[in-house]
Design a protein around this motif. Structure first.
Motif, short mmCIF file in Angstrom:
data_model
loop_
_atom_site.label_atom_id
_atom_site.label_comp_id
_atom_site.label_asym_id
_atom_site.label_seq_id
_atom_site.Cartn_x
_atom_site.Cartn_y
_atom_site.Cartn_z
N GLN A 213 24.61 -0.18 -30.19
CA GLN A 213 23.79 0.27 -29.06
C GLN A 213 24.04 -0.59 -27.83
O GLN A 213 24.11 -0.06 -26.70
N LEU A 214 24.16 -1.88 -28.03
CA LEU A 214 24.42 -2.77 -26.89
C LEU A 214 25.75 -2.43 -26.24
O LEU A 214 25.86 -2.36 -25.00
N ALA A 215 26.78 -2.19 -27.06
CA ALA A 215 28.09 -1.86 -26.49
C ALA A 215 28.06 -0.50 -25.78
O ALA A 215 28.58 -0.37 -24.66
N LEU A 216 27.45 0.49 -26.40
CA LEU A 216 27.42 1.82 -25.79
C LEU A 216 26.58 1.83 -24.52
O LEU A 216 26.98 2.43 -23.50
N ASN A 217 25.44 1.19 -24.56
CA ASN A 217 24.59 1.18 -23.37
C ASN A 217 25.21 0.35 -22.25
O ASN A 217 25.05 0.68 -21.06
N SER A 218 25.93 -0.71 -22.62
CA SER A 218 26.64 -1.47 -21.58
C SER A 218 27.73 -0.62 -20.95
O SER A 218 27.91 -0.64 -19.72
N ALA A 219 28.46 0.12 -21.78
CA ALA A 219 29.48 1.01 -21.23
C ALA A 219 28.86 2.10 -20.35
O ALA A 219 29.41 2.46 -19.30
N PHE A 220 27.69 2.59 -20.77
CA PHE A 220 26.98 3.58 -19.95
C PHE A 220 26.58 2.98 -18.60
O PHE A 220 26.76 3.60 -17.55
N GLY A 221 26.06 1.75 -18.62
CA GLY A 221 25.67 1.10 -17.37
C GLY A 221 26.86 0.82 -16.46
O GLY A 221 26.77 0.99 -15.24
N VAL A 222 27.98 0.42 -17.07
CA VAL A 222 29.18 0.17 -16.26
C VAL A 222 29.66 1.47 -15.62
O VAL A 222 30.03 1.50 -14.43
N SER A 223 29.65 2.56 -16.40
CA SER A 223 30.08 3.85 -15.86
C SER A 223 29.18 4.29 -14.71
O SER A 223 29.65 4.75 -13.66
N ILE A 224 27.87 4.15 -14.90
CA ILE A 224 26.93 4.53 -13.84
C ILE A 224 27.11 3.64 -12.62
O ILE A 224 27.11 4.12 -11.47
N GLY A 225 27.27 2.33 -12.83
CA GLY A 225 27.44 1.43 -11.70
C GLY A 225 28.70 1.73 -10.90
O GLY A 225 28.67 1.76 -9.65
N ILE A 226 29.82 1.97 -11.61
CA ILE A 226 31.06 2.29 -10.90
C ILE A 226 30.93 3.62 -10.16
O ILE A 226 31.37 3.76 -9.01
N GLY A 227 30.31 4.61 -10.82
CA GLY A 227 30.13 5.90 -10.17
C GLY A 227 29.26 5.81 -8.93
O GLY A 227 29.58 6.40 -7.88
N LEU A 228 28.16 5.05 -9.00
CA LEU A 228 27.30 4.89 -7.83
C LEU A 228 28.00 4.12 -6.72
O LEU A 228 27.78 4.40 -5.53
N TRP A 229 28.83 3.16 -7.10
CA TRP A 229 29.59 2.41 -6.07
C TRP A 229 30.58 3.32 -5.35
O TRP A 229 30.74 3.24 -4.13
N LEU A 230 31.24 4.19 -6.11
CA LEU A 230 32.16 5.13 -5.49
C LEU A 230 31.43 6.14 -4.60
O LEU A 230 31.95 6.55 -3.56
N ILE A 231 30.22 6.53 -5.01
CA ILE A 231 29.45 7.47 -4.20
C ILE A 231 28.95 6.81 -2.93
O ILE A 231 28.84 7.46 -1.88
N GLY A 232 28.67 5.50 -3.00
CA GLY A 232 28.18 4.79 -1.83
C GLY A 232 26.73 4.40 -1.90
O GLY A 232 26.13 4.03 -0.87
N ILE A 233 26.12 4.42 -3.09
CA ILE A 233 24.72 4.02 -3.24
C ILE A 233 24.63 2.50 -3.12
O ILE A 233 25.38 1.78 -3.79
N PRO A 234 23.74 1.96 -2.30
CA PRO A 234 23.60 0.51 -2.20
C PRO A 234 23.12 -0.10 -3.51
O PRO A 234 22.43 0.54 -4.30
N SER A 235 23.50 -1.36 -3.74
CA SER A 235 23.11 -2.13 -4.93
C SER A 235 23.48 -1.38 -6.21
O SER A 235 22.68 -1.23 -7.13
N ALA A 236 24.72 -0.91 -6.28
CA ALA A 236 25.16 -0.15 -7.46
C ALA A 236 25.12 -1.00 -8.72
O ALA A 236 24.85 -0.49 -9.81
N VAL A 237 25.36 -2.32 -8.61
CA VAL A 237 25.31 -3.19 -9.79
C VAL A 237 23.90 -3.22 -10.37
O VAL A 237 23.70 -3.19 -11.60
N LEU A 238 22.90 -3.27 -9.50
CA LEU A 238 21.51 -3.28 -9.94
C LEU A 238 21.18 -2.02 -10.73
O LEU A 238 20.59 -2.09 -11.82
N TRP A 239 21.58 -0.87 -10.22
CA TRP A 239 21.24 0.38 -10.92
C TRP A 239 22.04 0.55 -12.21
O TRP A 239 21.57 1.17 -13.15
N GLY A 240 23.26 0.01 -12.24
CA GLY A 240 24.01 0.06 -13.49
C GLY A 240 23.37 -0.77 -14.58
O GLY A 240 23.26 -0.34 -15.74
N ILE A 241 22.91 -2.00 -14.23
CA ILE A 241 22.23 -2.84 -15.22
C ILE A 241 20.91 -2.20 -15.65
O ILE A 241 20.55 -2.21 -16.83
#
Length: 660
Positions: free
Chosen positions: A244-272
């Motif tokens: 679960q830790l590995a999968l959820n971490s991968a999910f957070g990384v995917s969301i963080g990278i996607g939000l960064w590409l979209i341009g959402i501020p503080s993408a690292v925060l939302w990924g974590i």
């Protein structure tokens, strides 16, 4: 006068039951109170236990590499908390940056609200209503006349009073006060972190001792079984939490990278945040998506950023939840949906936001322990995703409730992978055996027995159009089919019984109802005879049912012998050899040309028992299941295959001419 009801004294068992229920309720209240008032310590202990499950495999890996245990534990714990503190500092940086940028988004939000109002139909009406409410509020907030509200303080009462501004100033804090203000918010988190570190190190160092103490508490009568259960539970939990830790971490990384590409501020925060909240099933991803969506509305003057953020979550979450997770560790965490919601509500009410994150891991721990420790089995029943009742118990309960429709739905799920004969033998008959056991001990009255028989008759009618041909492989991943056949033994002896036509039958089997199914003694036997008749009809052997009263001396003579090829006499309970013997004797006198078959669907019906029953009752055939009985009927009714003619048979016989 009102007649006084006689006082009924309670038995000692009832008194003990009431005392036990009261003691259980008091114990539950005490435990919940301890969880609430001791949350400062218990939250740290719970986090330490979960971290120990995650870090234990790493400690074992270092020990296999010849690193001393103490050094392995300290190194792994320090590394884990360094990563945690680094992530915490990153979160604090992202939060402060976001807080500084929030005032810049106010104008964008105001413009979108105004454009949304302008786009709505009837906006003028809404604005007029809003202005009217504002004016009304102003009128209500107006102060009363100054002269009426307070006495005059000046010689001229009509002169307005001039308010005097008052400013309160605090003295400059000293160095000690400033230091205390800076440190006081950090005392509680640092103390909690220290407790967690100590407990994690202690648990990892003393795992064997803690395991032995838990074995003593759980029950030391069977050390081998309890030890194996606890070791398996610890292994499963460690693997589950790491996965679960590995999968959820991968999910957070995917969301963080996607939000960064979209341009959402503080993408690292939302990924974590997405990785942390995804530990909460069903609603965690929704909660984590709410903040980036709201920020997308505030940042982008248009709506494209909002759409792309929504698409990101709608794509990544289903892929992670419905594709990757089933491939990695199965369909679910082993919890029922109701248990997930209930546990999230319970732990959040006790421990706040941290309880929401810990709810699922804590409940998973309880369920795994309940599956392995006999005294904690009630936890698996309450919170696990496995059916609380077995398929036979569900069938019996639905028949007892007079609800054959739900039983038919469960049967349809079963029949996606198995045959109708297997369902009758492995589910329905076993459910009727439970009913027979209750009837033998006097727990079922005549009214309920009639209700069960009628419900089974309706149930068999609902399945009358069902072919006895399992579509194996059609829906092998269907969750309902998997739960329907769970805990049912696979016995494929009668999986593929042939369906006979008129041309496949011997002449004596081509009557209107060549199969006569008769109940042995009870209404439960009659219900089983109904299922036997329905299964026989599905396979091309038309059958009819008679109740147990047809075996009496008066009624047996009313049986019409014409067209009956086999009589199936079915028993689900212990009836005694004498009853079977005399029943077979009466049927043989009335139906001398019919085959008499005894069907004993009892729990002790093994091969030796069936042979002894056949010899005692002088029956022609004997079977232990409904599927076996239909198979024997098919073998007896099937016409022998036509032998192909040889070339010599095809020659015409010579013409014989008389000499005269």
């Amino acid at each position: 006068m009102i007649a006084r009801q006689p006082f009924k004294a309670r038995t000692s068992e009832e008194v003990l039951g009431l005392l036990g229920a009261a003691a259980t309720a008091i114990l539950a209240v005490v435990i919940i109170s301890m969880l609430y008032f001791g949350r400062d310590i218990l939250v740290a202990v719970a986090l330490a236990i979960l971290l120990s499950f995650v870090l234990a495999p790493l400690v074992n890996l270092l020990q296999r590499l010849r690193v001393p245990r103490g050094l392995s534990v300290v190194s792994v714990v320090l590394l884990a908390f360094v990563l945690i503190f680094a992530m915490g500092s990153l979160l604090a940086t992202q939060l402060s940056q976001l807080a500084g940028e929030l005032p810049n988004y106010q104008s964008t939000i105001s413009q979108k609200i105004q454009s949304f109002r302008d786009a709505q139909a009837g906006s003028k009406t809404l604005e007029r209503a809003s202005d009217m409410l504002k004016d009304l509020g102003k009128e209500l907030d107006k102060p009363k006349d100054v002269s009426a509200a307070r006495p005059s303080l000046s010689p001229n009462p009509s002169a307005p009073l001039t308010p005097v501004p008052v400013e309160v100033r605090q003295p400059d804090p000293g160095a000690l006060e400033s230091l205390r203000t800076l440190i006081s918010p950090l005392i509680h988190p640092l103390a909690t972190t220290g407790i967690i570190v100590i407990f994690v190190i202690f648990i990892l160092l003393q795992r064997e001792d803690l395991r032995n103490r838990l074995i003593r508490l759980a029950g030391s009568s069977d050390l081998q079984r309890t030890t194996a259960a606890l070791d398996d539970a610890a292994h499963r939990l460690s693997r589950l939490f790491l996965t679960q830790l590995a999968l959820n971490s991968a999910f957070g990384v995917s969301i963080g990278i996607g939000l960064w590409l979209i341009g959402i501020p503080s993408a690292v925060l939302w990924g974590i945040l997405a990785a942390a909240l995804r530990f909460v099933p069903y609603i965690g991803a929704i909660i984590s998506a709410a903040f980036p969506l709201a920020l997308a509305v505030a940042v982008d003057p248009g709506w494209s950023m909002l759409v792309w953020t929504l698409v990101l979550f709608l794509v990544v979450e289903p892929i992670a939840g419905h594709v990757i997770e089933p491939m990695v560790y199965g369909r679910s965490t082993g919890l029922s949906p109701v248990a997930v919601v209930a546990s999230a509500t319970f732990w959040t009410a006790l421990w706040g936001p941290i309880g929401l994150v810990l709810a699922t891991p804590l409940t998973v721990c309880l369920v795994v322990m309940g599956r392995h420790v006999e005294r904690l089995e009630f936890l698996d029943v309450m919170f696990g995703d496995r059916p609380a009742l077995s398929p036979p118990e569900i069938f019996y309960q639905r028949m007892l409730a007079g609800d054959p429709t739900e039983a038919a739905e469960k049967a349809e799920a079963f029949l996606k992978e198995r045959s109708l004969a297997s369902y009758y033998d492995e589910v329905a008959v076993k459910g009727l055996q439970l009913a027979q056991a209750d009837a033998e001990r006097g727990a079922l009255d005549q009214e309920r027995l009639v209700k069960i028989r009628d419900a089974v008759s309706e149930f068999a009618g609902d399945l009358s159009e069902r072919d006895d041909d399992p579509t194996i492989g059609e829906s092998t991943t269907d969750a309902e089919a998997s739960s329907a056949i769970e805990s049912v033994s696979r016995n494929a002896a009668n999986e593929n019984l042939p369906v006979l036509g008129k041309l496949d039958l011997l002449p004596e089997w081509q009557g209107e109802h060549p199969v006569l199914c008769i109940a042995g003694r009870s209404l439960i036997d009659e219900a089983a005879a109904t299922m036997l008749a329905q299964l026989s009809t599905v396979h091309g052997l038309a059958a009819r049912v008679e109740g147990a009263e047809a075996l009496s001396t008066t009624n047996v003579v009313r049986l019409e012998p014409v067209g009956i090829a086999v009589v199936c006499l079915i028993y689900l309970g212990a009836s005694g050899d004498a009853h079977m013997r005399y029943s077979v004797r009466r049927l043989r006198r009335r139906l001398p040309n019919a085959t008499i078959m005894l069907i004993c669907c009892t729990r002790e019906a093994d091969e030796t028992f069936l042979k002894s029953v056949q010899e005692s009752a002088k029956a022609d055939l004997v079977a232990g299941t409904i599927g076996e009985a239909v198979r024997l009927c098919i073998e007896a009714a099937r016409a022998p295959p036509q032998q192909p003619l040889t070339p010599a048979d095809r020659l015409e016989p010579p013409l014989v001419v008389s000499a005269t």
